[in-house]
Write a protein that holds these residues in place. Structure first.
Motif, mmCIF file in Angstrom:
data_model
loop_
_atom_site.group_PDB
_atom_site.id
_atom_site.type_symbol
_atom_site.label_atom_id
_atom_site.label_comp_id
_atom_site.label_asym_id
_atom_site.label_seq_id
_atom_site.Cartn_x
_atom_site.Cartn_y
_atom_site.Cartn_z
ATOM 1 N N ARG A 66 0.747 -1.368 -0.121
ATOM 2 C CA ARG A 66 0.163 -0.006 0.087
ATOM 3 C C ARG A 66 0.779 1.183 -0.068
ATOM 4 O O ARG A 66 0.379 2.293 -0.623
ATOM 5 N N GLU A 122 1.665 1.908 -3.642
ATOM 6 C CA GLU A 122 0.701 2.070 -4.411
ATOM 7 C C GLU A 122 -0.113 3.096 -4.278
ATOM 8 O O GLU A 122 -0.670 4.152 -5.184
ATOM 9 N N GLN A 123 0.088 3.727 -2.747
ATOM 10 C CA GLN A 123 -0.779 5.015 -2.495
ATOM 11 C C GLN A 123 -0.156 6.324 -2.499
ATOM 12 O O GLN A 123 -0.615 7.330 -2.687
ATOM 13 N N ASP A 124 1.161 5.928 -2.089
ATOM 14 C CA ASP A 124 2.078 7.342 -2.204
ATOM 15 C C ASP A 124 3.411 6.993 -2.469
ATOM 16 O O ASP A 124 4.010 6.850 -1.625
#
Length: 381
Positions: free
Chosen positions: A180, A183-185
């Protein structure tokens, strides 16, 4: 059914399971070829079972000569399968039975006989990571190597290091980037890596957290190429590990379970100065970069690394076998890099070479692993 056999009883039947769904499929096939060539056929009956890259369990030819790397071409289970593309080998789901069957759509299942022990020469996820071990536990079939927990710990380099640290074993600096985070930041994840480099220096090694055979590892010396290295590692595992360069010598040591407990082999050294930036997949399996066995160490250094190897084996609750990989730093300190609960058994693999130098032949090594598996019950132990 008892796994004990008298001289008048049928020979124990060993299912050699190989291939698998991981990126190390081909190396598993090569390992299986070496095992099938060396296993004592006067002592054991053998049933080769290959797992295709899409996960089908297939009947395969007992043909070790077709399982080697030839002209840089890697072998596969599909080339060895004797059954149709729709047929599958099925293990028992009832612990009271060890009957293996072969099933094809529209046909009556064919009994292949009982199996006394499984030798899972599988590398990487879906084989070395506790998954097949859990299935065999449910089936009640003894198997070679570590159990579910030790296999999972041995595959996940993050938790492996956490276990080693908790047992006081020396571990090098590392950082983890979880799925994550990238993928997110990705900017924050990238900064985390750069900050790690600021503390420990470039170059860094970007590697999958749960892979082996040096798959997906990239050495990076700065921001250029960092994103590509992360994506290459994530092709094998969405969780990645970042490690600093440890300056020193690469030392390996084998651990084997004997009747009276675990013992360590003489160590080996992976020499530097080859055409490869590090001991990567090509160096290990294609270009046959040879290790030095035994490693040119002092008596004290040899005793120390053998002690640490057995301690790592015990810390992770391993069984059967382990190859422990170390760095001997310029300071004279040993640092453990990782363990492999099912190391390669290819003709050039370090694990069997180290034991051959420790007066345990290839055939005896396989026999000891099978006998250790037959001695152990499945389930909690």
């Amino acid at each position: 059914m008892s796994s004990e056999h008298s001289p008048q009883s049928p020979k124990p039947r060993v299912a050699v399971v190989f291939g698998g769904r991981s990126s190390e499929h081909a190396i598993s096939v090569v390992t299986a070829g070496a095992v099938l060539s060396a296993i004592d056929r006067e002592k054991y009956d053998v049933l080769p079972i290959g797992i295709t890259p899409d996960g089908r369990w297939a009947l395969t030819a007992d043909a070790p000569e077709r399982m080697a790397i030839a002209d840089r071409k890697l072998p596969s289970v599909e080339e060895l399968a004797e059954s149709s593309s729709e047929g599958a080998v099925l293990l028992p789901v009832d612990p009271a039975s060890r009957e293996v069957v072969y099933s094809e759509p529209g046909s009556v299942p064919k009994a292949l006989g009982e199996v006394d022990v499984v030798f899972p020469v599988l590398h990487g996820p879906y084989g070395e990571d506790g998954t097949i071990q859990g299935m065999l536990e449910l089936s009640g079939i003894p198997y070679v190597g570590s159990g579910v927990l030790a296999s999972a710990v041995g595959m996940d380099k993050e938790y492996m290091k956490r276990v080693f640290i908790s047992y006081g074993l020396p571990v090098g600096p590392y950082e983890v980037i979880r799925p994550r985070e990238w993928e997110q930041d990705p900017a924050a994840a990238r900064k985390k890596i750069v900050d790690f480099a600021g503390d420990h220096g470039w170059p860094l090694f970007i590697k999958p957290a749960r892979a082996g055979s040096s798959m997906g590892i990239t050495k990076v010396s700065g921001l250029e190429g960092l994103d590509e290295a992360v994506e290459e590692a994530r092709r094998h595992d969405p969780k990645i590990l970042v490690e600093s360069l440890l300056r020193g010598r690469e030392i390996e040591c084998g651990v084997l379970e004997f009747e009276d407990g675990a013992r360590a082999s003489v160590p080996a050294e992976i020499p530097s100065g080859s055409d490869h930036d590090f001991y990567d997949f090509e160096a290990k399996y294609i270009d046959s970069a040879a290790g030095i066995v035994p490693a040119p160490l002092t008596e004290e250094e040899t005793a120390r690394v053998r002690e640490l190897a057995v301690r790592a084996f015990e810390a992770a609750s391993c069984e059967g076998l382990v190859r422990a990989d170390f760095f001997l730093l310029d300071s004279g300190e040993f640092v453990i890099n990782e363990i492999n609960t099912m190391p390669g058994f290819t003709p050039i693999s370090m694990y069997p070479r180290m034991w051959q130098e420790t007066a345990v032949s290839y055939s005896e090594l396989i026999d000891r692993l099978i006998q250790a598996a037959l001695r152990r019950p499945t389930g909690l132990r």
